[in-house]
Scaffold this motif. Structure first.
Motif, PDB file in Angstrom:
ATOM      1  N   HIS A 197       0.791  -1.224   0.000  1.00 31.61           N
ATOM      2  CA  HIS A 197       0.000   0.000   0.000  1.00 31.61           C
ATOM      3  C   HIS A 197       0.826   1.278   0.000  1.00 31.61           C
ATOM      4  N   ARG A 200      -0.197   9.890   4.516  1.00 33.26           N
ATOM      5  CA  ARG A 200      -1.523  10.450   4.252  1.00 33.26           C
ATOM      6  C   ARG A 200      -1.537  11.958   4.447  1.00 33.26           C
ATOM      7  N   GLU A 218      -5.027   3.182  -1.002  1.00 32.78           N
ATOM      8  CA  GLU A 218      -6.037   2.977   0.027  1.00 32.78           C
ATOM      9  C   GLU A 218      -6.777   1.655  -0.137  1.00 32.78           C
ATOM     10  N   ARG A 226      -4.013   0.569   9.007  1.00 29.68           N
ATOM     11  CA  ARG A 226      -5.340   1.161   9.139  1.00 29.68           C
ATOM     12  C   ARG A 226      -5.443   2.052  10.378  1.00 29.68           C
TER      13      ARG A 226
END
Length: 267
Positions: A47, A177, A186, A226
């Motif tokens: 990611h 982010r 995401e 997360r």
């Protein structure tokens, strides 16, 4: 100082980006302290980009300079570091610790040559920590009387958050982010979390049995990305930047003269 700068209620100070400046800009500048971002090009899970450690180091360096009450020269980032522990993941680049130390040391020595005699190495990669400490020591011990260099690793300077530093985990994801949201995939966060590891390494009797990250994490992730929302990234950047600004002041004011040998000659 002719390049960079910001405005606020306190006096105007400037950050000169060496890559954007001309040699005459640097000649005419007042800066006697520099920051050198140091990162790595290595896997950060499915990611986050390979350049995560460079992006975060640069962001913290810039934010710290903007908060500093010093005129600071911001050098280009060093993008490849000590990262062989991630060699099983495609795209990862690395150099030996000796090559890395030599490259960073000689890069800083070139700044010393131009009269920038105080340097902070703003680090974004855990694998660089030991080598950068040695580089700072060598530069300081072997340089001229006024030269001084010290490393600063941003994720060690964020208070209680530091205990959750993994790899491609909540801290790095949160800061990405905040400073480069387009680089975070995401739609891969759930997969990154499910195939990652809870902690770094395989520990028995206080010894880490693993040398490579692939030995304990399937996808390269350590920690749950997360748990890294943008709001947390805001806090991380503020904490790291404030700590760096304090360090820049301390480094600029430090007496870098070398201590005398203890004992001396007997009478």
């Amino acid at each position: 100082m002719a390049v960079g700068g910001f405005m606020g209620e306190r006096p105007i100070y400037s950050r000169m980006n060496l890559s954007d400046a001309t040699w005459t800009d640097v000649r005419d500048a007042d800066a006697d302290i520099a920051v050198v971002p140091v990162g790595s090009t290595e896997q950060h899970g499915p990611h986050a980009p390979l350049g995560t450690d460079v992006v975060t180091a640069e962001a913290v360096a810039d934010a710290g300079c903007e908060r500093s009450e010093r005129d600071v020269l911001r050098a280009p980032a060093i993008p490849v570091g000590v990262a062989e522990e991630h060699r099983q993941f495609p795209g990862t680049m690395w150099v030996s610790e000796g090559t890395f130390r030599d490259y960073v040391r000689e890069s800083v020595e070139s700044l010393f040559y131009h009269g920038i005699d105080r340097v902070v190495l703003v680090n974004g990669h855990g694998g660089n920590v030991a080598a950068l400490r040695e580089v700072g020591a060598r530069l300081t011990r072997d340089g001229d009387e006024d030269t001084y260099a010290v490393p600063f690793t941003w994720f060690d300077a964020v208070g209680d958050h530091s205990s959750e530093m993994g790899h491609g985990g909540p801290l790095e994801t949160a800061l990405l982010r905040r400073v480069a949201p387009d680089l975070v995939r995401e739609d891969r966060l759930d997969a990154a979390s499910e195939s990652g590891a809870d902690g770094w390494g395989e520990w028995v009797s206080y010894a880490n049995l693993a040398y490579d990250s692939a030995e304990f994490t399937d996808n390269g992730v350590v920690g749950d990305p997360r748990d890294g929302p943008t709001e947390r990234g805001d806090e991380l950047l503020e904490l790291a930047a404030a700590a760096l600004a304090r360090l820049l002041e301390a480094v600029a004011e430090r007496d870098a003269s070398r201590p005398e040998r203890r004992g001396g000659d007997s009478e």
